[in-house]
Design a protein around this motif. Structure first.
Motif, PDB file in Angstrom:
ATOM      1  N   VAL A   1       0.847  -1.196   0.000  1.00 49.67           N
ATOM      2  CA  VAL A   1       0.000   0.000   0.000  1.00 49.67           C
ATOM      3  C   VAL A   1       0.889   1.255   0.000  1.00 49.67           C
ATOM      4  O   VAL A   1       0.644   2.210  -0.758  1.00 49.67           O
ATOM      5  CB  VAL A   1      -0.946  -0.007   1.235  1.00 49.67           C
ATOM      6  N   ILE A   2       1.951   1.234   0.837  1.00 51.47           N
ATOM      7  CA  ILE A   2       2.867   2.380   0.885  1.00 51.47           C
ATOM      8  C   ILE A   2       3.491   2.605  -0.497  1.00 51.47           C
ATOM      9  O   ILE A   2       3.543   3.722  -0.997  1.00 51.47           O
ATOM     10  CB  ILE A   2       3.961   2.158   1.952  1.00 51.47           C
ATOM     11  N   GLU A   3       3.943   1.502  -1.117  1.00 49.06           N
ATOM     12  CA  GLU A   3       4.590   1.662  -2.426  1.00 49.06           C
ATOM     13  C   GLU A   3       3.635   2.237  -3.455  1.00 49.06           C
ATOM     14  O   GLU A   3       3.966   3.170  -4.183  1.00 49.06           O
ATOM     15  CB  GLU A   3       5.134   0.332  -2.961  1.00 49.06           C
ATOM     16  N   ILE A   4       2.429   1.693  -3.481  1.00 51.75           N
ATOM     17  CA  ILE A   4       1.465   2.152  -4.485  1.00 51.75           C
ATOM     18  C   ILE A   4       1.139   3.633  -4.252  1.00 51.75           C
ATOM     19  O   ILE A   4       1.048   4.414  -5.198  1.00 51.75           O
ATOM     20  CB  ILE A   4       0.205   1.259  -4.474  1.00 51.75           C
ATOM     21  N   ARG A   5       1.031   4.005  -2.985  1.00 49.21           N
ATOM     22  CA  ARG A   5       0.745   5.425  -2.675  1.00 49.21           C
ATOM     23  C   ARG A   5       1.883   6.334  -3.126  1.00 49.21           C
ATOM     24  O   ARG A   5       1.657   7.376  -3.746  1.00 49.21           O
ATOM     25  CB  ARG A   5       0.528   5.594  -1.167  1.00 49.21           C
ATOM     26  N   ILE A   6       3.133   5.918  -2.828  1.00 53.98           N
ATOM     27  CA  ILE A   6       4.287   6.743  -3.235  1.00 53.98           C
ATOM     28  C   ILE A   6       4.369   6.799  -4.766  1.00 53.98           C
ATOM     29  O   ILE A   6       4.618   7.848  -5.355  1.00 53.98           O
ATOM     30  CB  ILE A   6       5.604   6.188  -2.640  1.00 53.98           C
ATOM     31  N   LEU A   7       4.124   5.624  -5.401  1.00 53.69           N
ATOM     32  CA  LEU A   7       4.169   5.573  -6.874  1.00 53.69           C
ATOM     33  C   LEU A   7       3.113   6.487  -7.489  1.00 53.69           C
ATOM     34  O   LEU A   7       3.409   7.272  -8.405  1.00 53.69           O
ATOM     35  CB  LEU A   7       3.915   4.144  -7.346  1.00 53.69           C
ATOM     36  N   ILE A   8       1.903   6.398  -6.963  1.00 51.94           N
ATOM     37  CA  ILE A   8       0.823   7.224  -7.513  1.00 51.94           C
ATOM     38  C   ILE A   8       1.148   8.706  -7.321  1.00 51.94           C
ATOM     39  O   ILE A   8       0.939   9.538  -8.227  1.00 51.94           O
ATOM     40  CB  ILE A   8      -0.534   6.846  -6.872  1.00 51.94           C
ATOM     41  N   GLY A   9       1.708   9.032  -6.145  1.00 51.55           N
ATOM     42  CA  GLY A   9       2.104  10.416  -5.887  1.00 51.55           C
ATOM     43  C   GLY A   9       3.120  10.903  -6.915  1.00 51.55           C
ATOM     44  O   GLY A   9       3.002  12.006  -7.467  1.00 51.55           O
ATOM     45  N   ALA A  10       4.119  10.052  -7.190  1.00 52.54           N
ATOM     46  CA  ALA A  10       5.166  10.423  -8.159  1.00 52.54           C
ATOM     47  C   ALA A  10       4.587  10.540  -9.566  1.00 52.54           C
ATOM     48  O   ALA A  10       4.953  11.434 -10.337  1.00 52.54           O
ATOM     49  CB  ALA A  10       6.284   9.390  -8.122  1.00 52.54           C
ATOM     50  N   ILE A  11       3.650   9.647  -9.897  1.00 54.83           N
ATOM     51  CA  ILE A  11       3.046   9.677 -11.237  1.00 54.83           C
ATOM     52  C   ILE A  11       2.196  10.938 -11.398  1.00 54.83           C
ATOM     53  O   ILE A  11       2.265  11.621 -12.431  1.00 54.83           O
ATOM     54  CB  ILE A  11       2.211   8.400 -11.483  1.00 54.83           C
ATOM     55  N   LYS A  12       1.417  11.250 -10.351  1.00 53.98           N
ATOM     56  CA  LYS A  12       0.568  12.447 -10.432  1.00 53.98           C
ATOM     57  C   LYS A  12       1.408  13.706 -10.583  1.00 53.98           C
ATOM     58  O   LYS A  12       1.048  14.635 -11.302  1.00 53.98           O
ATOM     59  CB  LYS A  12      -0.305  12.550  -9.177  1.00 53.98           C
ATOM     60  N   LYS A  13       2.539  13.724  -9.874  1.00 48.01           N
ATOM     61  CA  LYS A  13       3.408  14.903  -9.949  1.00 48.01           C
ATOM     62  C   LYS A  13       3.990  15.044 -11.364  1.00 48.01           C
ATOM     63  O   LYS A  13       4.116  16.146 -11.886  1.00 48.01           O
ATOM     64  CB  LYS A  13       4.532  14.781  -8.921  1.00 48.01           C
ATOM     65  N   GLY A  14       4.338  13.907 -11.939  1.00 46.71           N
ATOM     66  CA  GLY A  14       4.799  13.899 -13.319  1.00 46.71           C
ATOM     67  C   GLY A  14       6.257  14.247 -13.487  1.00 46.71           C
ATOM     68  O   GLY A  14       6.947  14.617 -12.534  1.00 46.71           O
ATOM     69  N   PRO A  15       6.723  14.133 -14.717  1.00 45.32           N
ATOM     70  CA  PRO A  15       8.138  14.418 -15.011  1.00 45.32           C
ATOM     71  C   PRO A  15       8.414  15.921 -15.036  1.00 45.32           C
ATOM     72  O   PRO A  15       7.488  16.730 -15.044  1.00 45.32           O
ATOM     73  CB  PRO A  15       8.311  13.817 -16.405  1.00 45.32           C
ATOM     74  N   GLU A  16       9.697  16.243 -15.055  1.00 49.05           N
ATOM     75  CA  GLU A  16      10.053  17.660 -15.080  1.00 49.05           C
ATOM     76  C   GLU A  16      10.321  18.157 -16.492  1.00 49.05           C
ATOM     77  O   GLU A  16      10.997  19.166 -16.685  1.00 49.05           O
ATOM     78  CB  GLU A  16      11.274  17.889 -14.183  1.00 49.05           C
ATOM     79  N   THR A  17       9.814  17.415 -17.465  1.00 50.03           N
ATOM     80  CA  THR A  17       9.937  17.892 -18.845  1.00 50.03           C
ATOM     81  C   THR A  17       8.954  19.048 -19.021  1.00 50.03           C
ATOM     82  O   THR A  17       7.952  19.124 -18.311  1.00 50.03           O
ATOM     83  CB  THR A  17       9.584  16.766 -19.843  1.00 50.03           C
ATOM     84  N   PRO A  18       9.203  19.931 -19.980  1.00 46.45           N
ATOM     85  CA  PRO A  18       8.307  21.074 -20.157  1.00 46.45           C
ATOM     86  C   PRO A  18       6.866  20.622 -20.375  1.00 46.45           C
ATOM     87  O   PRO A  18       6.613  19.667 -21.105  1.00 46.45           O
ATOM     88  CB  PRO A  18       8.847  21.769 -21.411  1.00 46.45           C
ATOM     89  N   LYS A  19       5.918  21.314 -19.723  1.00 38.64           N
ATOM     90  CA  LYS A  19       4.504  20.944 -19.873  1.00 38.64           C
ATOM     91  C   LYS A  19       3.958  21.491 -21.186  1.00 38.64           C
ATOM     92  O   LYS A  19       4.345  22.567 -21.616  1.00 38.64           O
ATOM     93  CB  LYS A  19       3.684  21.493 -18.693  1.00 38.64           C
ATOM     94  N   GLU A  20       3.070  20.676 -21.813  1.00 39.37           N
ATOM     95  CA  GLU A  20       2.457  21.193 -23.049  1.00 39.37           C
ATOM     96  C   GLU A  20       0.951  21.238 -22.869  1.00 39.37           C
ATOM     97  O   GLU A  20       0.397  20.412 -22.183  1.00 39.37           O
ATOM     98  CB  GLU A  20       2.769  20.266 -24.225  1.00 39.37           C
TER      99      GLU A  20
END
Lengths: 87, 493
Positions: free
Chosen positions: B474-493
């Protein structure tokens, strides 16, 4: 020698500074430490004691040998041939 | 349920949990290494940010997955002590190499990869990224050498003095390392990890497309992810083909169970699902010859002649030879008379390959749970084909830049993420349930491999593990989802 010391120092500073400057990785490190603690300080100590801990190799061989061989035959007991077991 | 059932369920749960993390580690390692290579070649910061993002998800998966394999080793010592002693000499070398490599390669290069951006040269960082993945792959190799030996115990000799399977020489070590079952298992497991990585990357990237975020990043990731996944899928098929041939040769009962084949023969049919068969296909898959003979469950029970003309004894005959081996072992270990000892040793060596059969109560004990193996095999193949189709279609559309608006396809790609895990777990069910009742094929059945424990003790640890594993997942999935929602630091389009 100096070069060796410099290398060790560089590696030490690399790790030290990296851990100090961690951002989102910090909870992960705590997670790993928590897990390692649970594994080794709780599960290993209280739940997963090796079944043959403290025994010598000879004792382990004897125990496993008895378990695998199943029984000790009586002196002079004949060895049964395959026909004994065939259906 | 008795102590054997609880111990098996506990081991299965731990292994299945461990296998949630390993394939993604192997697959993402390749994906991010490819992306970083493109960055170094093109000198385009976009690829650096893209690689960094997947590296972040890799790190989360790695952090939660780390040390889950150690629990399996705890269980060996506690629940499977007879087995551990039996294999100790043989497992020592591969597992020691695995431990050293896993620790030094992964720990060293993972740290450089994770911390070293802008602190070491680009090339050194790139090498570290590749070596992190290679380290994980080599680590998996040694584990699969150990597993492969359990499926096909080659290169070792049973020593009645120590009651262990031992490697007597460097030649024996080489035989263990080059065991064909281990080699095909290694490639099958590693390349299935590439598929997992590819499907994961494609699925997450499709989520960004659905959310109309990071389109350039998502398209680039889909292209790399689908290429890695497609290459992995074809490699999985090739290694799976080799695994099928090896199962036919070394574990025919596993193959018969996977096919639900009661009575075998030449030109044996492959069952797609009950009632739909392809004539001759099983013979081709198992022997690479349409006229090849494939034994069914009844043939194995009653004895048959294999494709090389060897007479394979019936299970009853193997049981008789196994019992002779056990009695010889017993006499050998209890007598001090040198001639009686020599005679017992000779009798043991003559029959040792069937030693484990001596513990069976009836011939039918060699039949694994056919329904479980049969359906797990179909899930594995069916899902594998579906995932390949998904990767081909989405990869092609991303290449042509025609993914926009294909909402259902993007949702399907997200749904494929859990499916790739089910596919991998199904594969392990085929491999491990299919070899029951053996821990070591022909030598040691599970009921003898186990420690003298109460079922209650194993049951307690089972539920302790279940609680801990669920919490960490559960902890992993929560951290993963958090990271996915935040997204990469590539320029947003």
């Amino acid at each position: 020698m100096k070069t060796f010391r410099q290398s060790v120092s560089a590696v030490w500073h690399f790790y030290r500074d990296s851990f100090r400057n961690m951002t989102w990785g910090r909870p992960l490190v705590w997670l790993i430490l928590l897990k390692v603690f649970i594994l080794f300080a709780i599960l290993r100590v209280f739940f997963f004691k090796p079944a043959m801990a403290g025994l010598s190799d000879e004792e382990r061989s004897r125990i496993v040998g008895e378990r695998i061989a199943g029984r000790q035959p009586e002196a002079g007991e004949p060895v049964p041939g395959p026909e004994t077991y065939l259906p | 349920m008795d102590v054997i059932a609880w111990s098996r369920i506990q081991f299965a749960m731990t292994a299945a949990y461990h296998w949630l993390f390993v394939p993604l580690t192997l697959g993402l390692a390749l994906v991010m290494a490819v992306m970083e290579t493109i960055y170094v070649i093109k000198k385009d910061d976009f690829w650096k940010k893209t690689a960094q993002y997947w590296m972040k998800l890799f790190a989360i998966n790695f952090a939660v997955g780390i040390a889950t394999g150690i629990i399996l080793e705890f269980e060996f010592g506690t629940n499977w002590s007879n087995y551990s002693w039996f294999v100790g000499d043989m497992f020592g070398a591969p597992l020691a190499i695995e431990g050293i490599l896993a620790f030094f390669m992964e720990a060293t290069f993972f740290a450089v990869m994770f911390f070293g951006w802008d602190r070491v040269s680009k090339r050194f960082h790139l090498v570290s990224t590749w070596l992190t993945g290679i380290g994980a792959t080599i680590s998996a190799f040694w584990i699969l050498v150990a597993n492969g030996w359990m499926q096909n115990p080659v290169g070792t000799t049973f020593n009645p003095e120590t009651v262990r399977s031992e490697m007597a020489s460097a030649q024996a070590f080489w035989e263990v390392v080059s065991n064909p079952v281990a080699i095909s298992k290694f490639f099958h497991a590693i390349t299935s990890g590439w598929v997992t990585g590819g499907v994961f990357v494609v699925g997450i990237s499709c989520w960004y497309l659905l959310k109309k975020r990071q389109r350039k990043f998502a398209r680039a990731s889909i292209l790399i992810g689908s290429i890695v996944g497609i290459v992995g899928s074809f490699a999985v098929m090739l290694s799976g083909d080799a695994s099928g041939v090896h199962a036919a040769e070394f574990q025919p009962m596993k193959l018969a169970a996977a096919e639900g084949l009661q009575d075998g023969g030449r030109r044996a049919s492959f069952t797609i699902v009950p009632g739909i068969k392809i004539p001759g296909m099983l013979s081709i898959l198992a022997t690479h010859n349409i006229n090849g003979y494939v034994p069914g469950i009844n043939d194995i029970l009653n004895g048959y002649t294999d494709n090389e003309g060897n007479e394979i004894p019936s299970v009853a005959e193997k049981m008789a030879m196994g019992r002779e081996a056990l009695i010889a072992l017993s006499i050998y270990r209890s007598t001090d008379d040198p001639s009686e000892k020599a005679e017992a040793r000779y009798a043991l060596e003559e029959n040792v390959q069937y030693m484990g059969y001596g513990h069976l109560e009836k011939p039918e004990d060699v039949i694994p749970p056919v329904g479980v193996v049969f359906w797990a095999f179909r899930f594995m193949i069916g899902l594998g084909m579906l995932l390949l189709l998904e990767l081909l279609v989405i990869g092609w559309l991303a290449w042509k830049d025609k993914l926009a608006g294909k909402r259902w396809l993007m949702i399907a790609a997200i749904v494929c993420i859990p499916l790739v895990y089910i596919c991998g777990q199904a594969g392990w069910i085929v491999a491990e349930v299919g070899r029951q009742p053996w821990t070591i094929q022909g030598l040691l059945p599970v009921n003898v491999a186990i420690s003298s424990l109460s079922a209650g003790a194993v049951k307690t640890t089972f539920f302790v593990f279940l609680a801990i594993f669920t919490l960490f997942l559960v902890i992993e999935i929560r951290i993963l989802i958090g990271a996915i929602k935040k997204g990469p630091e590539t320029p947003k389009e």
